[in-house]
Scaffold this active site. Sequence first.
Site, short mmCIF file in Angstrom:
data_model
loop_
_atom_site.label_atom_id
_atom_site.label_comp_id
_atom_site.label_asym_id
_atom_site.label_seq_id
_atom_site.Cartn_x
_atom_site.Cartn_y
_atom_site.Cartn_z
N CYS A 10 3.91 4.94 11.09
CA CYS A 10 3.42 5.86 12.10
C CYS A 10 4.60 6.45 12.87
O CYS A 10 5.57 5.74 13.16
CB CYS A 10 2.49 5.14 13.09
SG CYS A 10 0.99 4.50 12.33
N GLN A 11 4.48 7.72 13.22
CA GLN A 11 5.50 8.38 14.01
C GLN A 11 5.56 7.77 15.41
O GLN A 11 6.62 7.56 15.96
CB GLN A 11 5.19 9.87 14.09
CG GLN A 11 6.24 10.69 14.77
CD GLN A 11 5.90 12.18 14.72
OE1 GLN A 11 4.80 12.57 14.36
NE2 GLN A 11 6.86 12.99 15.07
#
Length: 135
Positions: free
Chosen positions: A49-50
């Site tokens: 995930c960013q």
Amino acid sequence: MTDAIQDEIIKEFEGLEWFDKYELLISSAKRLEPMDDKFKTEENSISGCQSKVWISSYRENGRLIFNLDSDAMITKGIISLLMRVVNNRPPREILDNELYFIEEIGLKSNLSPARSNGLESIIKRIKEIAESEAN
């Protein structure tokens, strides 16, 4: 039951432009109960995930109870939608139901590649937890 919730989410997003959809996601994020900091551990962190995303879960009366959180509002809004669909459900129901609302409301096609990958990572982790609890 899960399909009714997904249909409800689809109806909430129906006819909205993307700016309004993002506003609805942010509004949903604000209603999500924050995760206790003691659960925001590396072990509960979702890679891919960013933004930072954490997931914890436990089983109660044959149902999975999820707690998810993120440090990004859009991601947290997406999480809040996922939790509406999968939270407090039997593991087998989570595994057997397709999360079709994601495509129907246009999340897949309107997220950046990084957010889209993050969404896939979150769903994968939810399914892994359900798989481990279904046996």
